[in-house]
Design a protein around this motif. Structure first.
Motif, PDB file in Angstrom:
ATOM      1  N   LEU A  45      13.767   0.923   1.620  1.00 26.45           N
ATOM      2  CA  LEU A  45      13.958   2.178   2.332  1.00 26.45           C
ATOM      3  C   LEU A  45      12.787   3.132   2.112  1.00 26.45           C
ATOM      4  N   ASP A  46      12.308   3.210   0.880  1.00 29.34           N
ATOM      5  CA  ASP A  46      11.258   4.172   0.532  1.00 29.34           C
ATOM      6  C   ASP A  46       9.884   3.788   1.058  1.00 29.34           C
ATOM      7  N   GLN A  47       9.710   2.548   1.478  1.00 22.06           N
ATOM      8  CA  GLN A  47       8.386   2.092   1.882  1.00 22.06           C
ATOM      9  C   GLN A  47       7.772   2.970   2.962  1.00 22.06           C
ATOM     10  N   ILE A  48       8.604   3.576   3.815  1.00 21.74           N
ATOM     11  CA  ILE A  48       8.097   4.380   4.922  1.00 21.74           C
ATOM     12  C   ILE A  48       7.210   5.506   4.419  1.00 21.74           C
ATOM     13  N   ILE A  49       7.535   6.071   3.249  1.00 23.00           N
ATOM     14  CA  ILE A  49       6.759   7.189   2.713  1.00 23.00           C
ATOM     15  C   ILE A  49       5.355   6.721   2.350  1.00 23.00           C
ATOM     16  N   GLY A  50       5.281   5.610   1.614  1.00 19.97           N
ATOM     17  CA  GLY A  50       3.976   5.063   1.248  1.00 19.97           C
ATOM     18  C   GLY A  50       3.186   4.605   2.460  1.00 19.97           C
TER      19      GLY A  50
ATOM     20  N   LEU B   1     -10.526  -4.488   5.789  1.00 24.54           N
ATOM     21  CA  LEU B   1     -10.014  -5.812   5.432  1.00 24.54           C
ATOM     22  C   LEU B   1     -10.013  -6.007   3.919  1.00 24.54           C
ATOM     23  N   LEU B   2     -11.088  -5.582   3.276  1.00 27.82           N
ATOM     24  CA  LEU B   2     -11.205  -5.747   1.825  1.00 27.82           C
ATOM     25  C   LEU B   2     -10.273  -4.820   1.052  1.00 27.82           C
ATOM     26  N   LEU B   3      -9.872  -3.728   1.678  1.00 27.33           N
ATOM     27  CA  LEU B   3      -9.029  -2.741   0.998  1.00 27.33           C
ATOM     28  C   LEU B   3      -7.530  -3.030   1.130  1.00 27.33           C
ATOM     29  N   VAL B   4      -7.157  -4.088   1.842  1.00 20.27           N
ATOM     30  CA  VAL B   4      -5.744  -4.404   2.047  1.00 20.27           C
ATOM     31  C   VAL B   4      -4.975  -4.548   0.727  1.00 20.27           C
ATOM     32  N   PRO B   5      -5.503  -5.295  -0.272  1.00 18.92           N
ATOM     33  CA  PRO B   5      -4.745  -5.411  -1.540  1.00 18.92           C
ATOM     34  C   PRO B   5      -4.499  -4.063  -2.211  1.00 18.92           C
ATOM     35  N   ILE B   6      -5.495  -3.166  -2.157  1.00 20.18           N
ATOM     36  CA  ILE B   6      -5.333  -1.848  -2.777  1.00 20.18           C
ATOM     37  C   ILE B   6      -4.291  -1.038  -2.012  1.00 20.18           C
ATOM     38  N   GLY B   7      -4.350  -1.123  -0.694  1.00 25.96           N
ATOM     39  CA  GLY B   7      -3.361  -0.421   0.115  1.00 25.96           C
ATOM     40  C   GLY B   7      -1.952  -0.919  -0.152  1.00 25.96           C
ATOM     41  N   TRP B   8      -1.821  -2.233  -0.312  1.00 23.39           N
ATOM     42  CA  TRP B   8      -0.504  -2.822  -0.607  1.00 23.39           C
ATOM     43  C   TRP B   8       0.017  -2.346  -1.953  1.00 23.39           C
ATOM     44  N   LEU B   9      -0.840  -2.354  -2.981  1.00 20.96           N
ATOM     45  CA  LEU B   9      -0.415  -1.887  -4.303  1.00 20.96           C
ATOM     46  C   LEU B   9      -0.037  -0.408  -4.266  1.00 20.96           C
ATOM     47  N   PHE B  10      -0.737   0.366  -3.453  1.00 23.38           N
ATOM     48  CA  PHE B  10      -0.424   1.785  -3.297  1.00 23.38           C
ATOM     49  C   PHE B  10       0.974   1.959  -2.711  1.00 23.38           C
ATOM     50  N   VAL B  11       1.258   1.245  -1.618  1.00 22.14           N
ATOM     51  CA  VAL B  11       2.567   1.342  -0.971  1.00 22.14           C
ATOM     52  C   VAL B  11       3.667   0.850  -1.907  1.00 22.14           C
TER      53      VAL B  11
ATOM     54  N   ALA C  45       3.629   0.727  -5.220  1.00 17.82           N
ATOM     55  CA  ALA C  45       3.806   1.647  -6.349  1.00 17.82           C
ATOM     56  C   ALA C  45       4.585   2.890  -5.928  1.00 17.82           C
ATOM     57  N   ILE C  46       4.223   3.472  -4.780  1.00 18.09           N
ATOM     58  CA  ILE C  46       4.923   4.672  -4.282  1.00 18.09           C
ATOM     59  C   ILE C  46       6.407   4.357  -4.065  1.00 18.09           C
ATOM     60  N   SER C  47       6.671   3.212  -3.429  1.00 16.67           N
ATOM     61  CA  SER C  47       8.049   2.833  -3.132  1.00 16.67           C
ATOM     62  C   SER C  47       8.834   2.569  -4.409  1.00 16.67           C
TER      63      SER C  47
END
Length: 365
Positions: free
Chosen positions: A323-328, A347-357, A359-361
């Motif tokens: 549910l919280d993923q929308i915020i990240g 493309l290279l930043l996808v893993p960092i973006g995923w970890l950000f989402v 972690a926030i969630s």
């Protein structure tokens, strides 16, 4: 969670299944990765090579959605297989789902307008109700499918009780039906104008029957848990090889077969409803099931390890993470819009973006 001592019966002794925790958090992490990739591709130039590569790679993690559906069937059957007070079942399950669905759709709708993802409608309430029926706001389709599952779950348990010695046959029939359905959608219905059909019939992502095999597969696993464990352990080498082959095979499947030979558009080429992906998802679930058993064995000697605590906590709040993923995701989309980065860097930043989402969630949940 319960560990079934023998097939066809509800166990007398309940043991916590730590492998289920592992599968929960792995599948939800994969779902968030899928959704994170969507944010990155939306920020890219649709004609760039990086965009095409990322869309192709996304199919490798496609199994997480169907794995989530498998887990729903597994856990629901474990807890309610012999509890046939359906009125009480529906009251409990819908009380926990309907209000969540209504509130989170309202939150997502409001946040999407606030972040500029969509324009403020002239008739807020009417538009909001329309989204409720369509389940098209930021992956809320899963809750809509889950509530449909609650309605048909008595039928699933009835089938298993009606033919207690033919569960494998039920599973095989379900598999064949799913294979036929995905073939029909990909090779026939995609080319038919279904816009005049009732929304539920042509919006496959919110139709419970388009996931029927994975719910039944989960129900089967709950009633034949030990048997499935033995099967996976015995054949894990061939399962691993097939899983790796089908995973890597998604790249030529997307580029050569779908885009090249069949001349499909990008959305059609990466659709979830394709026979190849249905087989891939099934093998992937078996492989993840084996990984879960490995984790459970490791955890037996490392119960206080940080990894064990993270998995345990993550499993308990997995629904909240969804549910919280929308915020990240909205924050990530906003950040990428401000930066205007080149596609290769995105493309290279996808893993960092995923970890950000993730972690926030996790933190909010």
């Amino acid at each position: 969670m319960i560990d079934l001592q023998q097939d066809h019966t509800t166990p007398r002794k309940r043991n916590y299944l730590y492998e289920v925790d592992f599968m929960r958090i792995l599948f939800i992490s994969g779902v968030l990765l899928n959704h994170t990739v969507n944010i990155f591709t939306s920020a890219m130039n649709s004609t760039s090579m990086s965009y095409d590569d990322l869309r192709s790679i996304r199919l490798m993690i496609h199994f997480s959605r169907m794995g989530f559906m498998f887990m729903s069937g597994l856990v629901l059957t474990m807890n309610y297989y012999n509890n046939h007070n359906w009125r009480r079942f529906w009251k409990k399950r819908f009380n926990g789902s309907i209000w969540t669905y209504l509130i989170w759709n309202l939150i997502i709708f409001s946040l999407s307008i606030f972040f500029g993802v969509m324009h403020a409608p002239h008739h807020f309430l009417i538009t909001y109700v329309g989204h409720l029926f369509q389940g098209d706001l930021q992956y809320m389709y899963y809750l809509l499918v889950t509530m449909q599952l609650y309605l048909v779950f008595p039928i699933i348990t009835w089938l298993f009780h009606k033919w207690p010695n033919h569960h494998k046959q039920l599973l095989v029939i379900s598999f064949i039906v799913q294979l036929a359905l995905t073939s029909l959608i990909k090779y026939k219905l995609w080319y038919v104008d279904t816009s005049h059909w009732p929304y539920w019939f042509h919006a496959y992502s919110i139709n419970v029957f388009t996931y029927q095999f994975f719910f039944i597969f989960g129900a089967y696993a709950s009633q034949h848990y030990n048997e499935l464990t033995k099967f996976v352990n015995k054949h894990i080498k061939i399962i691993s090889i097939i899983f790796a082959g089908l995973s890597l095979g998604t790249i030529p499947f997307y580029h050569i077969l779908n885009l090249g030979i069949l001349q499909l558009n990008s959305d059609h080429a990466r659709s979830a409803y394709q026979p190849y992906l249905m087989v891939f998802d099934t093998v992937a679930i078996l492989f993840i099931f084996w990984l879960g058993k490995l984790y459970a064995s490791w955890r037996a000697t490392h119960p206080a390890a940080l990894f064990s605590r993270v998995i345990g906590t993550g499993a308990k709040i997995s629904f909240g993470i969804y549910l919280d993923q929308i915020i990240g995701l909205l924050l990530l989309e906003w950040v990428l819009a401000q930066l205007s980065l080149p596609d290769l860097l995105l493309l290279l930043l996808v893993p960092i973006g995923w970890l950000f989402v993730l972690a926030i969630s996790f933190i909010i949940a």
